[in-house]
Design a protein around this motif. Structure first.
Motif, PDB file in Angstrom:
ATOM      1  N   GLY A  99       9.689  -0.105  -2.042  1.00 31.73           N
ATOM      2  CA  GLY A  99      10.624  -1.017  -1.511  1.00 31.73           C
ATOM      3  C   GLY A  99      11.496  -1.481  -2.214  1.00 31.73           C
ATOM      4  N   GLU A 100      12.438  -2.884  -1.829  1.00 32.95           N
ATOM      5  CA  GLU A 100      12.783  -3.434  -1.751  1.00 32.95           C
ATOM      6  C   GLU A 100      12.457  -3.751  -3.610  1.00 32.95           C
ATOM      7  OE1 GLU A 100      16.462  -6.991  -1.045  1.00 32.95           O
ATOM      8  OE2 GLU A 100      14.800  -6.395  -0.176  1.00 32.95           O
ATOM      9  N   THR A 101      13.482  -4.268  -3.984  1.00 33.33           N
ATOM     10  CA  THR A 101      12.841  -5.280  -5.993  1.00 33.33           C
ATOM     11  C   THR A 101      14.566  -5.441  -6.150  1.00 33.33           C
ATOM     12  OG1 THR A 101      11.827  -2.946  -6.857  1.00 33.33           O
ATOM     13  CG2 THR A 101      12.634  -4.787  -7.948  1.00 33.33           C
ATOM     14  N   ALA A 117       0.826  -0.927  -0.331  1.00 35.85           N
ATOM     15  CA  ALA A 117      -0.269  -0.335   0.473  1.00 35.85           C
ATOM     16  C   ALA A 117       0.435   0.893   0.183  1.00 35.85           C
ATOM     17  CB  ALA A 117      -1.030   0.327   0.760  1.00 35.85           C
ATOM     18  N   LEU A 118       0.511   2.540  -0.716  1.00 36.05           N
ATOM     19  CA  LEU A 118       1.557   3.695  -0.957  1.00 36.05           C
ATOM     20  C   LEU A 118       1.953   4.148   0.496  1.00 36.05           C
ATOM     21  CD1 LEU A 118       2.003   5.753  -3.127  1.00 36.05           C
ATOM     22  CD2 LEU A 118       0.703   6.950  -2.189  1.00 36.05           C
ATOM     23  N   GLU A 119       0.637   4.163   1.695  1.00 33.65           N
ATOM     24  CA  GLU A 119       0.979   4.861   3.143  1.00 33.65           C
ATOM     25  C   GLU A 119       2.424   3.176   3.406  1.00 33.65           C
ATOM     26  OE1 GLU A 119      -3.524   3.598   3.164  1.00 33.65           O
ATOM     27  OE2 GLU A 119      -1.991   3.673   1.888  1.00 33.65           O
ATOM     28  N   LYS A 120       2.218   2.461   2.885  1.00 34.36           N
ATOM     29  CA  LYS A 120       3.363   0.917   3.916  1.00 34.36           C
ATOM     30  C   LYS A 120       4.327   1.659   2.942  1.00 34.36           C
ATOM     31  CE  LYS A 120       0.713  -0.059   7.385  1.00 34.36           C
ATOM     32  NZ  LYS A 120       0.918   0.648   8.666  1.00 34.36           N
ATOM     33  N   MET A 121       4.886   1.988   1.373  1.00 34.52           N
ATOM     34  CA  MET A 121       5.822   2.173   0.869  1.00 34.52           C
ATOM     35  C   MET A 121       7.332   2.665   1.674  1.00 34.52           C
ATOM     36  SD  MET A 121       4.582   2.714  -2.741  1.00 34.52           S
ATOM     37  CE  MET A 121       3.201   1.237  -3.110  1.00 34.52           C
ATOM     38  N   PRO A 122       7.982   2.204   1.670  1.00 33.06           N
ATOM     39  CA  PRO A 122       8.856   3.371   2.351  1.00 33.06           C
ATOM     40  C   PRO A 122       9.156   4.821   1.727  1.00 33.06           C
ATOM     41  CG  PRO A 122      10.082   0.989   1.675  1.00 33.06           C
ATOM     42  CD  PRO A 122       8.421   1.587   0.829  1.00 33.06           C
ATOM     43  N   ALA A 174       6.232  10.744   0.991  1.00 30.87           N
ATOM     44  CA  ALA A 174       6.850  11.841  -0.066  1.00 30.87           C
ATOM     45  C   ALA A 174       6.705  11.561  -1.227  1.00 30.87           C
ATOM     46  CB  ALA A 174       8.343  11.271  -0.413  1.00 30.87           C
ATOM     47  N   PHE A 175       6.419  10.363  -2.610  1.00 32.10           N
ATOM     48  CA  PHE A 175       6.256  10.178  -3.562  1.00 32.10           C
ATOM     49  C   PHE A 175       5.077  11.172  -3.823  1.00 32.10           C
ATOM     50  CE2 PHE A 175       4.486   8.012  -7.740  1.00 32.10           C
ATOM     51  CZ  PHE A 175       5.378   8.405  -8.649  1.00 32.10           C
ATOM     52  N   ALA A 176       3.928  10.422  -3.496  1.00 37.78           N
ATOM     53  CA  ALA A 176       1.977  11.559  -3.542  1.00 37.78           C
ATOM     54  C   ALA A 176       2.375  12.352  -3.131  1.00 37.78           C
ATOM     55  CB  ALA A 176       1.749  10.728  -2.568  1.00 37.78           C
ATOM     56  N   ARG A 177       3.485  13.267  -2.425  1.00 32.01           N
ATOM     57  CA  ARG A 177       3.943  14.855  -2.291  1.00 32.01           C
ATOM     58  C   ARG A 177       4.066  15.003  -4.110  1.00 32.01           C
ATOM     59  NH1 ARG A 177       5.477  13.660   3.262  1.00 32.01           N
ATOM     60  NH2 ARG A 177       7.044  13.967   2.762  1.00 32.01           N
ATOM     61  N   GLN A 209      -3.583   7.497  -8.612  1.00 33.85           N
ATOM     62  CA  GLN A 209      -4.370   6.483  -8.834  1.00 33.85           C
ATOM     63  C   GLN A 209      -3.829   4.948  -7.824  1.00 33.85           C
ATOM     64  OE1 GLN A 209      -7.483   6.622  -9.883  1.00 33.85           O
ATOM     65  NE2 GLN A 209      -7.054   8.221 -10.956  1.00 33.85           N
ATOM     66  N   VAL A 210      -3.133   4.243  -8.830  1.00 36.36           N
ATOM     67  CA  VAL A 210      -2.653   3.119  -8.569  1.00 36.36           C
ATOM     68  C   VAL A 210      -1.062   2.667  -8.831  1.00 36.36           C
ATOM     69  CG1 VAL A 210      -2.949   0.039  -8.071  1.00 36.36           C
ATOM     70  CG2 VAL A 210      -4.622   1.563  -8.574  1.00 36.36           C
ATOM     71  N   TYR A 211      -0.946   2.852 -10.810  1.00 32.04           N
ATOM     72  CA  TYR A 211       0.462   2.655 -10.944  1.00 32.04           C
ATOM     73  C   TYR A 211       1.555   3.418 -11.168  1.00 32.04           C
ATOM     74  CZ  TYR A 211      -2.934  -1.099 -12.376  1.00 32.04           C
ATOM     75  OH  TYR A 211      -3.839  -1.913 -11.990  1.00 32.04           O
ATOM     76  N   ALA A 212       1.361   4.289  -9.979  1.00 38.23           N
ATOM     77  CA  ALA A 212       2.490   5.873 -10.687  1.00 38.23           C
ATOM     78  C   ALA A 212       3.626   5.821  -9.666  1.00 38.23           C
ATOM     79  CB  ALA A 212       2.179   6.964 -10.502  1.00 38.23           C
ATOM     80  N   PRO A 213       4.052   4.863  -8.676  1.00 41.47           N
ATOM     81  CA  PRO A 213       4.619   4.196  -8.217  1.00 41.47           C
ATOM     82  C   PRO A 213       6.091   2.920  -8.635  1.00 41.47           C
ATOM     83  CG  PRO A 213       2.738   4.596  -6.286  1.00 41.47           C
ATOM     84  CD  PRO A 213       2.276   4.613  -7.524  1.00 41.47           C
TER      85      PRO A 213
END
Length: 377
Positions: free
Chosen positions: A344-346, A279-284, A288-291, A302-306
């Motif tokens: 996160g880690e990829t 979830a976006l709010e749980k992503m490291p 900051a990315f949402a802002r 929406q969903v896929y931008a990150p």
């Protein structure tokens, strides 16, 4: 020829060569998603994520192989259509893209993947969840989301254990994504002791679901799993409420968007959906990315931008490690990827799937998306 004139030509040639060595090399990174049609808002969201990454990298400067590199987003619209997907994939090959972020749908990613395989160009899907995408044995196929083999069971387990679902009806939109999610959900539902009362199919252009829903109403299930995207999943939920169907509507990441609130209306409060990632709010780097995203594009993501954002950075990370913008050399270092970004880690399995996947489960309340649970895979 006079000596002074000859020396002047030599000096000019050296200066020109020196300038050429310093000149920008323009490198294309492909991006493919539906930019027209019913889910264009999801495609544009993904494109925005890729564009934000490219703008940041260009702003900070990129040096590869002794050359200053300027990235360019080569964005293509496959309209969610498999045939169009292969055509735009070939265009990106012809454009000599170093790598491709895409495609968004499983039904487009799978046919397009053969084009990239034949060309030796890395393809990182930001959204395709059908397990078959990475089961073809291609060295070019990667994804930065979990698969339906993980998403279907996670959604089924939540339905059985938390929602107490005993009977479930299943409907899919006849696409590779919708069918794949429905198939994986069904297997897990039956294993967990749920009774599947029916399995129906519609299509990804449908607008009227009343015949299917009327039949399902008579079956009186506790929940309905809808395998499809928000463009049809939202109206499906809305019409279910209008017909007095009391069952919960379950959906995957295709339904789990911001826009489904507009598409479903008040019936959005009856939806429980999953995302094939954290979830976006749980992503490291989620907050900051949402802002950054909202400041740049003046709208919520929406969903896929990150996921498309990180996919661009992963391709650039491979360019740096290969010290090359050559697609073959970039592809060669992809298996050793270990990148830490917004999501996160990829790092990848030998097939190109995530080693560290997660499934997030959401509901909607008063028009707001609410995180219910995160399942680490």
């Amino acid at each position: 020829m006079k000596q002074g004139y000859r020396n002047g030509l030599v000096a000019a040639a050296v200066t020109a060569l020196s300038f050429a060595a310093q000149a920008d090399e323009v490198v294309r990174i492909g991006h493919v998603a539906p930019l027209t049609g019913g889910i264009a808002h999801l495609g544009k969201d993904s494109e925005n994520g890729a564009r934000l990454a490219v703008e940041e990298i260009n702003s900070s400067g990129l040096l590869i192989g002794g050359k200053r590199v300027t990235l360019q987003v080569d964005s293509q619209d496959d309209a969610g259509d498999p045939r169009t997907a292969t055509q735009v994939a070939q265009k990106l090959v012809d454009d000599k893209a170093v790598g491709v972020v895409g495609h968004l749908n499983s039904g487009t990613s799978i046919p397009a993947s053969r084009i990239y395989k034949d060309a030796g160009i890395v393809e990182i899907s930001q959204a395709a969840t059908n397990p078959a995408y990475t089961q073809q044995g291609f060295k070019t196929t990667y994804r930065v989301v979990a698969t339906d083999a993980q998403q279907g069971p996670a959604l089924a387990a939540y339905a059985a254990k938390t929602l107490g679902v005993k009977k479930v009806a299943i409907v899919d939109d006849s696409t590779a994504y919708g069918q794949g999610l429905a198939n994986e959900f069904r297997k897990a539902a039956e294993t967990s002791g749920m009774t599947v009362v029916s399995r129906d199919a519609t299509n990804d252009k449908a607008v009227d679901f009343r015949a299917i829903l009327t039949k399902i109403k008579g079956e009186n299930p506790d929940a309905i799993l809808y395998g499809g995207m928000d463009a049809t999943g939202g109206p499906f939920a809305r019409q279910a409420r209008q017909l007095g169907v009391r069952a919960k509507i379950l959906g995957g990441d295709g339904v789990c968007s911001t826009d489904v609130v507009k598409l479903a209306g008040p019936a959005a409060d009856n939806i429980v959906c999953s995302e094939a990632g954290m979830a976006l709010e749980k992503m490291p780097g989620g907050a900051a990315f949402a802002r950054k995203y909202e400041a740049r594009f003046h709208q919520p993501l929406q969903v896929y931008a990150p996921f498309s954002y990180d996919a661009v950075y992963i391709i650039v990370d491979a360019m740096k490690r290969a010290n090359s913008t050559d697609a073959a050399k970039v592809l060669a270092v992809m298996p050793s990827t270990d990148y830490r970004g917004v999501i996160g880690e990829t790092s990848f399995t030998a097939q190109g799937d995530l080693k560290h996947g997660a499934i997030s489960v959401f509901s909607y309340k008063d028009g707001k998306k609410v995180l219910l649970d995160v399942v680490q895979m």
